[in-house]
Each structure stands twice: as C-alpha cells, then as structure tokens.
Scaffold this active site. Sequence first.
Site, PDB file in Angstrom:
ATOM      1  N   HIS A 110       8.032  -6.760   5.909  1.00 48.52           N
ATOM      2  CA  HIS A 110       6.789  -5.981   6.072  1.00 48.52           C
ATOM      3  C   HIS A 110       6.474  -5.769   7.553  1.00 48.52           C
ATOM      4  O   HIS A 110       6.084  -4.675   7.964  1.00 48.52           O
ATOM      5  CB  HIS A 110       5.592  -6.725   5.459  1.00 48.52           C
ATOM      6  CG  HIS A 110       5.640  -6.935   3.982  1.00 48.52           C
ATOM      7  ND1 HIS A 110       5.394  -8.162   3.411  1.00 48.52           N
ATOM      8  CD2 HIS A 110       5.884  -6.089   2.963  1.00 48.52           C
ATOM      9  CE1 HIS A 110       5.469  -8.055   2.094  1.00 48.52           C
ATOM     10  NE2 HIS A 110       5.774  -6.809   1.793  1.00 48.52           N
TER      11      HIS A 110
ATOM     12  N   LYS B 156      -1.360 -10.482 -10.918  1.00 49.44           N
ATOM     13  CA  LYS B 156      -1.021 -11.905 -10.964  1.00 49.44           C
ATOM     14  C   LYS B 156      -1.988 -12.680 -10.079  1.00 49.44           C
ATOM     15  O   LYS B 156      -2.672 -12.098  -9.266  1.00 49.44           O
ATOM     16  CB  LYS B 156       0.417 -12.106 -10.493  1.00 49.44           C
ATOM     17  CG  LYS B 156       0.729 -11.283  -9.266  1.00 49.44           C
ATOM     18  CD  LYS B 156       2.198 -11.002  -9.114  1.00 49.44           C
ATOM     19  CE  LYS B 156       2.326 -10.056  -7.937  1.00 49.44           C
ATOM     20  NZ  LYS B 156       3.177  -9.027  -7.893  1.00 49.44           N
TER      21      LYS B 156
ATOM     22  N   ARG C 187      14.023  -0.892   0.329  1.00 50.59           N
ATOM     23  CA  ARG C 187      15.032  -1.942   0.446  1.00 50.59           C
ATOM     24  C   ARG C 187      16.315  -1.591  -0.293  1.00 50.59           C
ATOM     25  O   ARG C 187      17.377  -2.061   0.067  1.00 50.59           O
ATOM     26  CB  ARG C 187      14.489  -3.254  -0.146  1.00 50.59           C
ATOM     27  CG  ARG C 187      13.471  -3.920   0.715  1.00 50.59           C
ATOM     28  CD  ARG C 187      12.719  -4.972  -0.056  1.00 50.59           C
ATOM     29  NE  ARG C 187      11.863  -4.364  -1.053  1.00 50.59           N
ATOM     30  CZ  ARG C 187      10.926  -5.008  -1.726  1.00 50.59           C
ATOM     31  NH1 ARG C 187      10.758  -6.290  -1.547  1.00 50.59           N
ATOM     32  NH2 ARG C 187      10.187  -4.373  -2.595  1.00 50.59           N
TER      33      ARG C 187
ATOM     34  N   SER D  12       8.264 -10.676  -1.144  1.00 48.60           N
ATOM     35  CA  SER D  12       7.201 -11.700  -1.181  1.00 48.60           C
ATOM     36  C   SER D  12       7.337 -12.606  -2.398  1.00 48.60           C
ATOM     37  O   SER D  12       7.165 -13.820  -2.306  1.00 48.60           O
ATOM     38  CB  SER D  12       5.820 -11.040  -1.223  1.00 48.60           C
ATOM     39  OG  SER D  12       5.531 -10.409  -0.012  1.00 48.60           O
TER      40      SER D  12
HETATM   41  P1  ADP Z   1       3.716  -4.283  -3.717  1.00 53.51           P
HETATM   42  O1  ADP Z   1       2.719  -5.354  -3.867  1.00 53.51           O
HETATM   43  O2  ADP Z   1       3.212  -2.881  -3.906  1.00 53.51           O
HETATM   44  O3  ADP Z   1       5.053  -4.558  -4.381  1.00 53.51           O
HETATM   45  P2  ADP Z   1       4.634  -5.304  -1.284  1.00 53.51           P
HETATM   46  O4  ADP Z   1       3.547  -5.978  -0.561  1.00 53.51           O
HETATM   47  O5  ADP Z   1       5.689  -6.158  -1.889  1.00 53.51           O
HETATM   48  O6  ADP Z   1       4.024  -4.245  -2.224  1.00 53.51           O
HETATM   49  O7  ADP Z   1       5.377  -4.277  -0.307  1.00 53.51           O
HETATM   50  C1  ADP Z   1       4.671  -3.231   0.290  1.00 53.51           C
HETATM   51  C2  ADP Z   1       5.662  -2.260   0.857  1.00 53.51           C
HETATM   52  O8  ADP Z   1       6.561  -2.943   1.695  1.00 53.51           O
HETATM   53  C3  ADP Z   1       6.530  -1.530  -0.161  1.00 53.51           C
HETATM   54  O9  ADP Z   1       6.765  -0.214   0.315  1.00 53.51           O
HETATM   55  C4  ADP Z   1       7.799  -2.319  -0.156  1.00 53.51           C
HETATM   56  O10 ADP Z   1       8.920  -1.544  -0.544  1.00 53.51           O
HETATM   57  C5  ADP Z   1       7.885  -2.672   1.303  1.00 53.51           C
HETATM   58  N1  ADP Z   1       8.689  -3.853   1.547  1.00 53.51           N
HETATM   59  C6  ADP Z   1       8.608  -5.051   0.945  1.00 53.51           C
HETATM   60  N2  ADP Z   1       9.522  -5.906   1.423  1.00 53.51           N
HETATM   61  C7  ADP Z   1      10.212  -5.226   2.365  1.00 53.51           C
HETATM   62  C8  ADP Z   1      11.329  -5.545   3.218  1.00 53.51           C
HETATM   63  N3  ADP Z   1      11.925  -6.729   3.163  1.00 53.51           N
HETATM   64  N4  ADP Z   1      11.775  -4.594   4.073  1.00 53.51           N
HETATM   65  C9  ADP Z   1      11.195  -3.374   4.091  1.00 53.51           C
HETATM   66  N5  ADP Z   1      10.157  -2.989   3.309  1.00 53.51           N
HETATM   67  C10 ADP Z   1       9.681  -3.908   2.454  1.00 53.51           C
END
Ligand code: ADP
Length: 166
Positions: A23, A47, A96, A134
């Site tokens: 992120h 969740k 990703r 995450s």
């Molecule tokens: P959500 O809760 O909507 O799944 P996340 O917080 O997991 O969102 O992720 C938010 C954004 O960050 C999304 O566009 C996701 O694809 C991107 N993202 C998550 N992990 C990574 C990573 N390791 N590298 C690049 N982008 C990421």
Amino acid sequence: MTGPGAERVGVYPGSFDPVTLGHLSIMRRAARLVDRLVVGVATNSSKSPLFTLEERVATVARETAGFGRVDVVPFRGLAVTFAQEHGATAIVRGLRSATDLDYEGQMAGMNAQLAPGVETLFLLAEPALQPIASSLVRDVARLGGDISTFVTPAVREEVTVRLAQA
Ligand code: ADP
C-alpha cells in the site's frame, strides 16, 4: 473543477488493516502523479478489523508523513462518491495479479458509468511487494510468523501488541 491550473486530486481507498509496504508503495508513487492524494480508510463492514478505523487513519497518516501532499481520512460508501466529494479526477488502485485485474477492472467499469468524470488509475505492484496482502499479514502474524518484510517496523510493533491483547 478541472480547468487549467486546477489542483489535480486523486483518491486511494482501502481498508489498510494493517497498511502494508505494498500500500505504501502505491501511495508514494501516486502522490507524485497528483497535486494531492486523499487516502480513504474504509470502515470494514465485512469482518471484524484488527485495528479500529481511528487507529488505521492515524497509522496511515504517520507512515505517509514524508510523502508530500497526502491527506488521510475515514470514508464509508461508494469510492466514486468519495472521489467527487474531494474534487478528485482519479481513483487510484494497486494491481497485484490477474485476479486483481479481473475484479478491479469490473469495478472500474461500473465506476466509470456511475461517475464518468472520474478515471481509475491502476498502478502495478512492485514485483517484490506483489504477494503482500493485509489479510495474509494478519494470518501470518496470528500464527507467529515474522511480518517484518511486509510492513514497516512501527506497524509490525502495533500488530504484535494488538495480537498480544487478543
Ligand atoms: P480492500 O480492503 O478493498 O481489499 P486493501 O486495503 O486490501 O483494499 O487494498 C487497497 C488497494 O491497495 C487495492 O487497490 C489493492 O489492490 C491495493 N493493494 C493491496 N495490496 C497491495 C500490494 N501489495 N501492492 C500493490 N497494491 C496493493
């Protein structure tokens, strides 16, 4: 409005529970493409989150303090509405994998119909950060694994402390 000289605003929505190096890479890179990046920390209704909304906002704000013009705010509801409220012309998303593209591409298509003035801007994950998610960070930490290559030292400490409280 988006006339010449107008400030270019992008929004980056996500849950960031916890914020990962993946992120943060997207935030750092996106902040260079716009005049102001507004990170929207979503209430995670599906969740029970590891960190509260307030904690996640504070953590992301601390971790992005050196990135230039990045604002971190809570948000609920539609990403396009959030974008419009902040006068943004772009929703930033990280990709990703092909699986991300399938889902994110469909969402971008629907968002384009909901708000034609707002583009989705996809940034490819840095190869080394591509596997980080995450949910997996939470799982690895719960099972006693070392998450130090996935998150910053301060976030690792926060996760460790939180899991010890559970
Ligand atoms: P959500 O809760 O909507 O799944 P996340 O917080 O997991 O969102 O992720 C938010 C954004 O960050 C999304 O566009 C996701 O694809 C991107 N993202 C998550 N992990 C990574 C990573 N390791 N590298 C690049 N982008 C990421």
